[in-house]
Design a protein around this motif. Sequence first.
Motif, mmCIF file in Angstrom:
data_model
loop_
_atom_site.group_PDB
_atom_site.id
_atom_site.type_symbol
_atom_site.label_atom_id
_atom_site.label_comp_id
_atom_site.label_asym_id
_atom_site.label_seq_id
_atom_site.Cartn_x
_atom_site.Cartn_y
_atom_site.Cartn_z
ATOM 1 N N ARG A 29 2.206 1.830 -3.386
ATOM 2 C CA ARG A 29 1.190 2.365 -4.308
ATOM 3 C C ARG A 29 0.873 3.826 -3.991
ATOM 4 N NH1 ARG A 29 -1.221 -3.076 -4.154
ATOM 5 N NH2 ARG A 29 -0.312 -4.090 -5.973
ATOM 6 N N GLU A 47 3.313 5.824 -5.546
ATOM 7 C CA GLU A 47 3.057 5.827 -6.991
ATOM 8 C C GLU A 47 2.055 6.923 -7.333
ATOM 9 O OE1 GLU A 47 1.749 1.972 -9.123
ATOM 10 O OE2 GLU A 47 3.598 1.575 -8.014
ATOM 11 N N ARG A 89 0.845 -1.207 0.000
ATOM 12 C CA ARG A 89 0.000 0.000 0.000
ATOM 13 C C ARG A 89 0.869 1.241 0.000
ATOM 14 N NH1 ARG A 89 -3.798 -2.398 3.062
ATOM 15 N NH2 ARG A 89 -2.860 -1.774 5.021
#
Length: 450
Positions: free
Chosen positions: A444, A447, A441
């Motif tokens: 991400r 990201e 997580r």
Amino acid sequence: MEAATKVQAGDEARPRIGGHYTLRCPLCGAQHEDRAEDLLLSCPEDHPPSLLRAVYRQKRLVIHPELSGAFRYADWLPIRRTLSGVSGPVVYRSAGLASALGLSNLLIVFSGFWPERGALMETCTFKELEAQAVCGRIPAGWSSSLVVCSAGNTARAFLQACSRAGIAALLVVPEHCLPLLWSAGGRSPFVRLAVVGGEADYADAIQAGSLIAQTDGFSAEGGARNAARRDGMGTTVLAATEAAGAIPDHYFQAVGSGTGAIAAWEASLRLLEDGRFGERKMKLHLAQNIPFTPMADAWRAGSRRLPEIHEAKARRDSKAVRAPVLTNRAPPYSVAGGLYDALSDCGGLMYRISNKEAERAGQLFEDREGCDLDPAAEVAVAALIQAVEAGSIGARSVVALNITGGGRKRIEATARVERLEPDVRFDMEDLRARGVAAVLRELRQREVSS
Ligand SMILES: [Zn+2]
């Protein structure tokens, strides 16, 4: 190097890719087709682990001069496509080091950055060859992220190859290897770097990587179990044989996992089957860096089993070596088709090299040949020196010295080399406590915010 006499360019303009190989289990003999949706990394039969080996329809060594890097030998790679603009090893006959050691047929197989010799591997490591072949094996439409565990060199090579081929990847590296993480080229935003901190070593990175690879959206690259990795690296032996016109009598390399040496052995078996390059087995001479020498110790004791080493000692030892890329606590040594089988088949030898011996050998190479070496390659040169001193090789034997990395000083002088920043950092305790999902997580979230 004089032109090879026995090998000609392929009779076909392009290699026939697709359906040109199957994967054979050395334990049960079953032959498997590769899978289209992911990579077949192990034998589905119910038996202890083994290394699946590619069996190629083409039994003769075919050279494709129009292709670059490992793809020059594409018929002997388990791939679905070839990549262009990649670099391969350079082979030349040594004058300087050879005369210092009294050898008349010393072939240097150089993977690294040495433009005067035509060597243009910007990551300065032969791991580029395995990364090329693995990327070539990835099927079209592949949607998951390839999880690659590394002690440094492999990560550098996959970062480059995956970025160029447009393949998503997550590189998992122990934090103490971060100094080895640099790049002279661009990095794709789909290639991410995860760092395992604290006391983590390469084995921890492998463990973390395998946990991540089990989650949705990720696939294990497989390390030694990936036949593409091995046959990519095995092209060093094909290049040496192409240059010499014969299978080398002796082959020298430093080993951490031993995957490159298994690959060299497998390539030599294919060359024997071809029949045009001699009938004698190539003898493996493999070296580890003291104090981290589990495979050398096991082999010298005549054992298929690695010695039991206390984990804390292994961690300490792995940080006391000059060449940290040579420290793998769980190498494919005992496994069927692994390093023990390779050494047994060819009557190979293993060497234990001190940091001092490696340093001196590296200096000798740089003085006599003119290029700086990666510490692992220094260990290989030191093994060659030990073998000559022990009288293990004849003065006129054809010797292939696999220089698995070199030229970092050169590339730093000519190109902009950037340190790589991790996208996510965790330690093993953290990973166990929070779970893989939480770590991903975090990745991400970065990201999204970047
Ligand atoms: Zn099997």
